[in-house]
Design an enzyme around this catalytic site. Structure first.
Site, short mmCIF file in Angstrom:
data_model
loop_
_atom_site.label_atom_id
_atom_site.label_comp_id
_atom_site.label_asym_id
_atom_site.label_seq_id
_atom_site.Cartn_x
_atom_site.Cartn_y
_atom_site.Cartn_z
N ASP A 292 -5.80 -9.75 -0.62
CA ASP A 292 -5.48 -8.72 -1.61
C ASP A 292 -3.99 -8.63 -1.91
O ASP A 292 -3.16 -9.27 -1.23
CB ASP A 292 -6.02 -7.36 -1.15
CG ASP A 292 -5.68 -7.05 0.32
OD1 ASP A 292 -4.82 -7.73 0.88
OD2 ASP A 292 -6.30 -6.13 0.88
N ASN B 211 -10.83 3.88 7.00
CA ASN B 211 -12.06 4.34 6.36
C ASN B 211 -13.10 3.22 6.27
O ASN B 211 -14.08 3.33 5.54
CB ASN B 211 -11.78 4.92 4.97
CG ASN B 211 -11.16 3.89 4.03
OD1 ASN B 211 -11.04 2.72 4.38
ND2 ASN B 211 -10.77 4.33 2.84
N HIS C 20 -12.54 0.10 5.18
CA HIS C 20 -12.39 -0.89 4.11
C HIS C 20 -12.03 -2.26 4.66
O HIS C 20 -11.44 -2.37 5.74
CB HIS C 20 -11.42 -0.43 3.01
CG HIS C 20 -9.96 -0.41 3.36
ND1 HIS C 20 -9.18 0.72 3.21
CD2 HIS C 20 -9.12 -1.38 3.79
CE1 HIS C 20 -7.93 0.42 3.54
NE2 HIS C 20 -7.87 -0.84 3.90
N GLU D 13 -12.74 -0.35 -1.00
CA GLU D 13 -12.81 1.02 -0.52
C GLU D 13 -14.26 1.50 -0.46
O GLU D 13 -15.13 0.91 -1.13
CB GLU D 13 -12.02 1.93 -1.47
CG GLU D 13 -10.53 1.61 -1.54
CD GLU D 13 -9.74 2.17 -0.35
OE1 GLU D 13 -10.30 2.28 0.76
OE2 GLU D 13 -8.56 2.50 -0.55
#
Ligand code: GLP
Length: 241
Positions: free
Chosen positions: A67, A136, A138, A143
């Site tokens: 990313d 979280n 990811h 996400e």
């Protein structure tokens, strides 16, 4: 999913580096998927050491990063291109022309995303995808969402990720709001996957990934359906298993 738990984060990093080095020995011209963040830093140090010592040769390796932030040039100190050069590529004998980080700038980020996915396919797909996990759950910048993104796409970052990543920027306002990220599908198409997580702040995400339902609300849970997935943890990250 094969889970290995180590006493310390340093040992977990050594184990991850050993797995990556073994994959390169097995296929010297492999396509290696790579992450950024703090999780892989010690693994990259180990790989650089192994390269210096002549144990592992990066000269024929091709890499694709997971990313990049939208809006940051590769020369920006918080860009993932900059991070990769500083933490790995400048310290091993890789040909930089064979290293790829999604392009976060230009008029058409969506086109950059499509081109990146096509380039991975053209390279024959990813042999081994290395990654960390967000607090979280990811992976890459995928996400929590209603569905697993398939291909590389533009993602709106959640507030919790912006909050977690603001430590690298002068202020929260400077953290980009969007990123270009391989999809969960891109990651799942890799022939092998390797995830590293260390520290107590990852324990909840790790528990969800390993023991919770497979759901796009916790994107890393998709790895439970991967044919060849190794999870490397330290004791703290494994504390809720
Ligand atoms: C970042 C990256 C992820 C990384 C995760 C965890 O936002 N996009 O690829 O795995 O968050 O980061 P860290 O390793 O610093 O905890």
């Amino acid at each position: 999913m094969q889970i290995h738990i180590y006493e310390t984060p340093e040992l977990a990093a050594k184990a991850a580096a050993a797995l990556i080095a073994a994959a390169i020995l097995d296929k010297p011209n492999m396509v290696l998927g790579l992450p950024t963040g703090s999780s892989p830093v010690n693994t990259y140090k180990e790989l650089a050491k192994m390269n210096r010592e002549g144990v592992v040769d990066f000269s024929r390796v091709t890499t694709y990063n997971l990313d990049e932030y939208v809006g940051l040039e590769g020369t920006h100190e918080q860009s993932y291109r900059y991070f990769m050069n500083a933490n790995l590529f400048d310290h091993v004998n890789i040909d930089k022309a064979n290293t790829h980080v999604p392009c976060g700038v230009g008029d058409d980020p969506e086109k950059n995303a499509r081109d990146y996915e096509a380039a991975i396919e053209k390279a024959g797909g990813i042999d081994l995808q290395f990654m960390g996990i967000g607090r979280n759950g990811h992976i890459g910048f995928n996400e929590p969402a209603d569905a697993f993104p398939d291909a590389t796409s533009i993602i709106d970052l959640t507030d919790s990720t912006i909050e977690a990543n603001k430590r690298f920027f002068a202020s929260k306002d400077e953290v980009p709001r969007r990123a270009i990220s391989m999809g969960v599908g891109t990651i799942m198409r890799a022939r092998r996957t390797l995830l590293i997580a260390t520290g107590a702040d990852k324990a909840e995400a790790v528990r969800g990934m390993v023991k919770g339902p497979v759901t796009p609300r916790l994107p890393a849970s998709a790895l439970r359906f991967h044919q060849d997935c190794v999870i490397v943890l330290d004791k703290a990250a494994a504390s809720l298993l």
